[in-house]
Design a protein around this motif. Structure first.
Motif, PDB file in Angstrom:
ATOM      1  N   LYS A 141       0.814  -1.219   0.000  1.00 27.39           N
ATOM      2  CA  LYS A 141       0.000   0.000   0.000  1.00 27.39           C
ATOM      3  C   LYS A 141       0.852   1.276   0.000  1.00 27.39           C
ATOM      4  O   LYS A 141       0.532   2.249  -0.684  1.00 27.39           O
ATOM      5  CB  LYS A 141      -0.928   0.000   1.215  1.00 27.39           C
ATOM      6  CG  LYS A 141      -1.893   1.160   1.250  1.00 27.39           C
ATOM      7  CD  LYS A 141      -2.874   1.021   2.397  1.00 27.39           C
ATOM      8  CE  LYS A 141      -3.863   2.173   2.397  1.00 27.39           C
ATOM      9  NZ  LYS A 141      -4.842   2.053   3.479  1.00 27.39           N
ATOM     10  N   HIS A 142       1.946   1.284   0.754  1.00 27.40           N
ATOM     11  CA  HIS A 142       2.733   2.513   0.957  1.00 27.40           C
ATOM     12  C   HIS A 142       4.098   2.484   0.289  1.00 27.40           C
ATOM     13  O   HIS A 142       4.817   3.478   0.323  1.00 27.40           O
ATOM     14  CB  HIS A 142       2.901   2.774   2.457  1.00 27.40           C
ATOM     15  CG  HIS A 142       1.603   2.949   3.174  1.00 27.40           C
ATOM     16  ND1 HIS A 142       0.872   4.116   3.119  1.00 27.40           N
ATOM     17  CD2 HIS A 142       0.884   2.088   3.934  1.00 27.40           C
ATOM     18  CE1 HIS A 142      -0.232   3.976   3.835  1.00 27.40           C
ATOM     19  NE2 HIS A 142      -0.254   2.755   4.336  1.00 27.40           N
ATOM     20  N   GLY A 143       4.470   1.350  -0.256  1.00 35.86           N
ATOM     21  CA  GLY A 143       5.782   1.221  -0.880  1.00 35.86           C
ATOM     22  C   GLY A 143       6.841   0.825   0.133  1.00 35.86           C
ATOM     23  O   GLY A 143       6.668   0.983   1.341  1.00 35.86           O
ATOM     24  N   THR A 144       7.931   0.295  -0.379  1.00 38.11           N
ATOM     25  CA  THR A 144       9.044  -0.130   0.462  1.00 38.11           C
ATOM     26  C   THR A 144      10.111   0.949   0.445  1.00 38.11           C
ATOM     27  O   THR A 144      10.542   1.364  -0.630  1.00 38.11           O
ATOM     28  CB  THR A 144       9.637  -1.454  -0.063  1.00 38.11           C
ATOM     29  OG1 THR A 144       8.607  -2.447  -0.060  1.00 38.11           O
ATOM     30  CG2 THR A 144      10.794  -1.928   0.808  1.00 38.11           C
ATOM     31  N   PRO A 145      10.533   1.426   1.608  1.00 37.71           N
ATOM     32  CA  PRO A 145      11.580   2.446   1.615  1.00 37.71           C
ATOM     33  C   PRO A 145      12.871   1.891   1.012  1.00 37.71           C
ATOM     34  O   PRO A 145      13.280   0.782   1.332  1.00 37.71           O
ATOM     35  CB  PRO A 145      11.754   2.792   3.095  1.00 37.71           C
ATOM     36  CG  PRO A 145      11.179   1.638   3.840  1.00 37.71           C
ATOM     37  CD  PRO A 145      10.153   1.018   2.958  1.00 37.71           C
ATOM     38  N   ALA A 146      13.486   2.678   0.129  1.00 32.59           N
ATOM     39  CA  ALA A 146      14.729   2.249  -0.522  1.00 32.59           C
ATOM     40  C   ALA A 146      15.952   2.840   0.174  1.00 32.59           C
ATOM     41  O   ALA A 146      17.065   2.384  -0.051  1.00 32.59           O
ATOM     42  CB  ALA A 146      14.717   2.667  -1.990  1.00 32.59           C
ATOM     43  N   SER A 147      15.733   3.849   1.013  1.00 32.51           N
ATOM     44  CA  SER A 147      16.848   4.486   1.713  1.00 32.51           C
ATOM     45  C   SER A 147      16.374   4.970   3.076  1.00 32.51           C
ATOM     46  O   SER A 147      15.165   5.055   3.339  1.00 32.51           O
ATOM     47  CB  SER A 147      17.379   5.677   0.905  1.00 32.51           C
ATOM     48  OG  SER A 147      16.420   6.724   0.911  1.00 32.51           O
ATOM     49  N   ILE A 148      17.330   5.306   3.903  1.00 31.12           N
ATOM     50  CA  ILE A 148      17.001   5.835   5.233  1.00 31.12           C
ATOM     51  C   ILE A 148      16.175   7.108   5.095  1.00 31.12           C
ATOM     52  O   ILE A 148      15.225   7.331   5.845  1.00 31.12           O
ATOM     53  CB  ILE A 148      18.286   6.064   6.050  1.00 31.12           C
ATOM     54  CG1 ILE A 148      18.944   4.718   6.358  1.00 31.12           C
ATOM     55  CG2 ILE A 148      17.987   6.826   7.338  1.00 31.12           C
ATOM     56  CD1 ILE A 148      20.310   4.817   7.000  1.00 31.12           C
ATOM     57  N   ALA A 149      16.500   7.936   4.117  1.00 34.12           N
ATOM     58  CA  ALA A 149      15.763   9.184   3.907  1.00 34.12           C
ATOM     59  C   ALA A 149      14.289   8.928   3.599  1.00 34.12           C
ATOM     60  O   ALA A 149      13.425   9.749   3.938  1.00 34.12           O
ATOM     61  CB  ALA A 149      16.412   9.989   2.789  1.00 34.12           C
ATOM     62  N   ASP A 150      13.991   7.798   2.964  1.00 34.27           N
ATOM     63  CA  ASP A 150      12.600   7.462   2.623  1.00 34.27           C
ATOM     64  C   ASP A 150      11.728   7.250   3.849  1.00 34.27           C
ATOM     65  O   ASP A 150      10.496   7.313   3.757  1.00 34.27           O
ATOM     66  CB  ASP A 150      12.542   6.198   1.760  1.00 34.27           C
ATOM     67  CG  ASP A 150      13.073   6.408   0.362  1.00 34.27           C
ATOM     68  OD1 ASP A 150      13.281   7.574  -0.042  1.00 34.27           O
ATOM     69  OD2 ASP A 150      13.290   5.389  -0.332  1.00 34.27           O
ATOM     70  N   LEU A 196      11.710  11.113  11.951  1.00 33.25           N
ATOM     71  CA  LEU A 196      10.550  10.288  11.650  1.00 33.25           C
ATOM     72  C   LEU A 196       9.277  11.037  11.997  1.00 33.25           C
ATOM     73  O   LEU A 196       9.161  11.578  13.096  1.00 33.25           O
ATOM     74  CB  LEU A 196      10.588   8.983  12.455  1.00 33.25           C
ATOM     75  CG  LEU A 196      11.818   8.105  12.291  1.00 33.25           C
ATOM     76  CD1 LEU A 196      11.767   6.950  13.281  1.00 33.25           C
ATOM     77  CD2 LEU A 196      11.938   7.595  10.876  1.00 33.25           C
ATOM     78  N   ALA A 197       8.373  11.102  11.066  1.00 37.69           N
ATOM     79  CA  ALA A 197       7.042  11.624  11.357  1.00 37.69           C
ATOM     80  C   ALA A 197       6.245  10.421  11.844  1.00 37.69           C
ATOM     81  O   ALA A 197       5.554   9.770  11.061  1.00 37.69           O
ATOM     82  CB  ALA A 197       6.431  12.245  10.119  1.00 37.69           C
ATOM     83  N   HIS A 198       6.399  10.091  13.121  1.00 36.27           N
ATOM     84  CA  HIS A 198       5.806   8.841  13.593  1.00 36.27           C
ATOM     85  C   HIS A 198       4.292   8.933  13.721  1.00 36.27           C
ATOM     86  O   HIS A 198       3.743   9.978  14.012  1.00 36.27           O
ATOM     87  CB  HIS A 198       6.451   8.384  14.903  1.00 36.27           C
ATOM     88  CG  HIS A 198       6.264   9.320  16.050  1.00 36.27           C
ATOM     89  ND1 HIS A 198       7.095  10.391  16.273  1.00 36.27           N
ATOM     90  CD2 HIS A 198       5.360   9.328  17.041  1.00 36.27           C
ATOM     91  CE1 HIS A 198       6.701  11.032  17.352  1.00 36.27           C
ATOM     92  NE2 HIS A 198       5.648  10.399  17.831  1.00 36.27           N
ATOM     93  N   ARG A 199       3.700   7.796  13.445  1.00 35.91           N
ATOM     94  CA  ARG A 199       2.250   7.679  13.514  1.00 35.91           C
ATOM     95  C   ARG A 199       1.814   7.332  14.926  1.00 35.91           C
ATOM     96  O   ARG A 199       0.876   7.887  15.456  1.00 35.91           O
ATOM     97  CB  ARG A 199       1.798   6.602  12.541  1.00 35.91           C
ATOM     98  CG  ARG A 199       0.318   6.354  12.574  1.00 35.91           C
ATOM     99  CD  ARG A 199      -0.087   5.322  11.558  1.00 35.91           C
ATOM    100  NE  ARG A 199      -1.530   5.165  11.592  1.00 35.91           N
ATOM    101  CZ  ARG A 199      -2.148   4.134  11.108  1.00 35.91           C
ATOM    102  NH1 ARG A 199      -1.476   3.173  10.534  1.00 35.91           N
ATOM    103  NH2 ARG A 199      -3.456   4.047  11.177  1.00 35.91           N
ATOM    104  N   LEU A 200       2.499   6.379  15.512  1.00 37.33           N
ATOM    105  CA  LEU A 200       2.168   5.911  16.854  1.00 37.33           C
ATOM    106  C   LEU A 200       3.444   5.746  17.656  1.00 37.33           C
ATOM    107  O   LEU A 200       4.481   5.383  17.110  1.00 37.33           O
ATOM    108  CB  LEU A 200       1.449   4.553  16.789  1.00 37.33           C
ATOM    109  CG  LEU A 200       0.076   4.495  16.145  1.00 37.33           C
ATOM    110  CD1 LEU A 200      -0.373   3.043  16.005  1.00 37.33           C
ATOM    111  CD2 LEU A 200      -0.935   5.281  16.951  1.00 37.33           C
TER     112      LEU A 200
END
Length: 140
Positions: free
Chosen positions: A14-23, A55-59
């Motif tokens: 659904k959200h894609g796989t991060p390819a880098s730490i920046a992602d 990190l823009a953390h969700r929880l």
């Protein structure tokens, strides 16, 4: 102690796989909270330097079992000790992400009160832990 970053296959579809730490900045990250503050993730970047991404953390939770359980339910990406999520990883419930950004190893210590004589049951417990822990924490 070795950690790992992971999420569910459904979240990644659904959200894609991060390819880098920046992602990680564009993902729903679940973080450990201590004293009302989120504890930063420590990852080794491609150059070997330690990265602590914003990190823009969700929880956020103050319990790693709860963080792992939320990730297994598809709530986002986690950075937790490998031993905690080894079974869901082996079963495919969780998938490791950013394997090239190895998660920093954290020392693990056994601590007991200073005493002149070590009780036998404590000595036996220490010996068992020293024997068992490396296998539990192994990467493979």
């Amino acid at each position: 102690m070795v950690g790992t970053a992971a999420s569910t296959p459904g979240y990644l579809r659904k959200h894609g796989t991060p390819a880098s730490i920046a992602d990680l900045a564009s993902h729903r990250c679940l973080v450990y909270m201590h004293g009302g503050q989120s504890v930063p993730w420590s990852l080794a970047g491609p150059d070997g330097n330690i990265a602590r991404p914003e990190l823009a953390h969700r929880l956020g939770f103050d319990d790693i079992d709860t963080i792992a359980a939320a990730a297994i339910r598809g709530a986002g990406l986690v950075n937790v000790p490998l031993w905690l999520v080894r079974e869901p990883l082996d079963q495919g419930t969780l998938v490791r992400v950013l394997p090239q950004a190895s998660v920093i190893r954290t020392p693990l210590h056994l601590v007991w009160p200073r005493t002149r004589f070590l009780p036998h049951k404590l000595s036996v417990t220490i010996d068992l832990l020293v024997e068992a822990i490396p296998g539990v924490l192994a990467l493979d």
